[in-house]
Design a protein around this motif. Structure first.
Motif, PDB file in Angstrom:
ATOM      1  N   ALA A   4      46.799  41.667  47.487  1.00  0.00           N
ATOM      2  CA  ALA A   4      45.422  42.125  47.238  1.00  0.00           C
ATOM      3  C   ALA A   4      45.256  43.568  47.708  1.00  0.00           C
ATOM      4  O   ALA A   4      44.576  44.361  47.046  1.00  0.00           O
ATOM      5  CB  ALA A   4      44.425  41.211  47.940  1.00  0.00           C
ATOM      6  N   GLY A   5      45.877  43.908  48.816  1.00  0.00           N
ATOM      7  CA  GLY A   5      45.807  45.285  49.315  1.00  0.00           C
ATOM      8  C   GLY A   5      46.417  46.269  48.333  1.00  0.00           C
ATOM      9  O   GLY A   5      45.863  47.354  48.096  1.00  0.00           O
ATOM     10  N   LEU A   6      47.549  45.896  47.737  1.00  0.00           N
ATOM     11  CA  LEU A   6      48.189  46.771  46.742  1.00  0.00           C
ATOM     12  C   LEU A   6      47.327  46.892  45.487  1.00  0.00           C
ATOM     13  O   LEU A   6      47.188  47.990  44.923  1.00  0.00           O
ATOM     14  CB  LEU A   6      49.578  46.233  46.385  1.00  0.00           C
ATOM     15  N   LEU A   7      46.748  45.777  45.054  1.00  0.00           N
ATOM     16  CA  LEU A   7      45.878  45.811  43.877  1.00  0.00           C
ATOM     17  C   LEU A   7      44.613  46.617  44.161  1.00  0.00           C
ATOM     18  O   LEU A   7      44.137  47.356  43.293  1.00  0.00           O
ATOM     19  CB  LEU A   7      45.514  44.383  43.444  1.00  0.00           C
ATOM     20  N   GLU A   8      44.080  46.494  45.366  1.00  0.00           N
ATOM     21  CA  GLU A   8      42.884  47.252  45.737  1.00  0.00           C
ATOM     22  C   GLU A   8      43.193  48.753  45.775  1.00  0.00           C
ATOM     23  O   GLU A   8      42.412  49.568  45.274  1.00  0.00           O
ATOM     24  CB  GLU A   8      42.366  46.774  47.091  1.00  0.00           C
ATOM     25  N   LYS A   9      44.325  49.094  46.345  1.00  0.00           N
ATOM     26  CA  LYS A   9      44.743  50.502  46.424  1.00  0.00           C
ATOM     27  C   LYS A   9      44.875  51.111  45.019  1.00  0.00           C
ATOM     28  O   LYS A   9      44.569  52.279  44.809  1.00  0.00           O
ATOM     29  CB  LYS A   9      46.069  50.595  47.173  1.00  0.00           C
ATOM     30  N   GLY A  17      35.520  34.467  55.582  1.00  0.00           N
ATOM     31  CA  GLY A  17      36.211  34.553  54.307  1.00  0.00           C
ATOM     32  C   GLY A  17      36.093  35.910  53.654  1.00  0.00           C
ATOM     33  O   GLY A  17      35.205  36.709  53.954  1.00  0.00           O
ATOM     34  N   VAL A  18      37.012  36.149  52.738  1.00  0.00           N
ATOM     35  CA  VAL A  18      37.029  37.388  51.963  1.00  0.00           C
ATOM     36  C   VAL A  18      37.072  37.006  50.487  1.00  0.00           C
ATOM     37  O   VAL A  18      37.793  36.093  50.091  1.00  0.00           O
ATOM     38  CB  VAL A  18      38.251  38.257  52.330  1.00  0.00           C
ATOM     39  N   THR A  19      36.292  37.703  49.696  1.00  0.00           N
ATOM     40  CA  THR A  19      36.248  37.483  48.256  1.00  0.00           C
ATOM     41  C   THR A  19      36.932  38.642  47.555  1.00  0.00           C
ATOM     42  O   THR A  19      36.761  39.797  47.935  1.00  0.00           O
ATOM     43  CB  THR A  19      34.788  37.366  47.769  1.00  0.00           C
ATOM     44  N   LEU A  20      37.698  38.314  46.550  1.00  0.00           N
ATOM     45  CA  LEU A  20      38.402  39.310  45.747  1.00  0.00           C
ATOM     46  C   LEU A  20      37.756  39.326  44.363  1.00  0.00           C
ATOM     47  O   LEU A  20      37.525  38.269  43.777  1.00  0.00           O
ATOM     48  CB  LEU A  20      39.879  38.914  45.642  1.00  0.00           C
ATOM     49  N   THR A  21      37.453  40.521  43.853  1.00  0.00           N
ATOM     50  CA  THR A  21      36.790  40.671  42.558  1.00  0.00           C
ATOM     51  C   THR A  21      37.579  41.655  41.702  1.00  0.00           C
ATOM     52  O   THR A  21      37.981  42.723  42.176  1.00  0.00           O
ATOM     53  CB  THR A  21      35.352  41.196  42.747  1.00  0.00           C
ATOM     54  N   ILE A  22      37.780  41.304  40.444  1.00  0.00           N
ATOM     55  CA  ILE A  22      38.490  42.192  39.525  1.00  0.00           C
ATOM     56  C   ILE A  22      37.568  43.344  39.131  1.00  0.00           C
ATOM     57  O   ILE A  22      36.361  43.164  38.941  1.00  0.00           O
ATOM     58  CB  ILE A  22      39.003  41.413  38.287  1.00  0.00           C
TER      59      ILE A  22
END
Length: 165
Positions: free
Chosen positions: A79-84, A99-104
Motif C-alpha cells: 500500500a505504501g508503494l501504491l500510495e507513493k 484501522g486504516v482504509t485504502l482507497t483507489i
C-alpha cells in the motif's frame, strides 16, 4: 498399516499437481503481462482490482489482506508503494480508530483500465481457450466449494499473534 486420515490417493495427487502447475504457469504469464503493461506486480494488481470493484472504492486494510491472502505487514508495504505512486490513498478508518482504509485514486483506476484488457486476454488464452463454456462452469463449480472450505479457516489477520519472548 492404516493410511493417515488425510492420505491423498494417486488420482488426487495428480489433480493436485495439475492444479499447482496450471496456477504457476498462469501466474507467471499474468505477472509478465502486468509488469509490461503497467509496471505492476500481481499483488499490487489484486489490491487495485479489489478497490476498483468495491462500491466505495475503499477497503479496510485488514480485510483487504485477508481477501488477497497477504500478510498485514506485506499489505502495508505494498500500500505504501501504491500510495507513493499516487494510485491509492490511505486514511484512518471511520469505523475503527486503529484501522486504516485504502482507497483507489483516479490514477489507480486509469492504470487498471489500461492493464485490464491485456490481463483478460492472457487469462482467456491460457485458462479458458482449451475449455468449453460448460467446462468453465464445471471448473467454477468444482473450485467454489474448495475455496469456501479453505476460507472457512480464520484468515491470517484474524489469528492470534504469537508473542515474542
Amino acid at each position: 498399516m492404516t493410511e493417515p486420515p488425510h492420505a491423498v490417493d494417486p488420482v488426487q495427487l495428480g489433480a493436485y499437481f495439475a492444479l499447482v502447475e496450471v496456477s504457476d504457469l498462469l501466474r507467471y504469464a499474468i505477472e509478465q503481462q502486468l509488469r509490461e503493461a503497467g509496471g505492476l506486480t500481481f499483488v499490487r494488481f489484486q489490491i487495485l482490482m479489489r478497490l476498483r470493484l468495491s462500491p466505495t472504492g475503499s477497503h479496510r486494510m485488514t480485510d483487504l489482506a485477508d481477501a488477497i491472502v497477504h500478510s498485514r505487514s506485506g499489505l502495508t508495504y505494498q500500500a505504501g508503494l501504491l500510495e507513493k505512486a499516487g494510485l491509492v490513498a490511505r486514511a484512518p478508518s471511520v469505523d475503527d480508530e486503529r484501522g486504516v482504509t485504502l482507497t483507489i485514486t483516479e490514477a489507480g483506476r486509469a492504470l487498471v483500465a489500461r492493464v485490464l484488457p491485456g490481463h483478460e486476454e492472457v487469462v482467456g488464452q491460457m485458462l479458458f481457450e482449451p475449455l468449453s463454456r460448460a467446462d468453465a462452469q464445471r471448473l467454477a463449480d468444482l473450485l467454489g466449494p474448495v475455496r469456501d472450505h479453505m476460507r472457512a479457516a480464520p484468515p491470517r489477520s484474524g489469528r492470534a499473534r504469537r508473542r515474542r519472548t
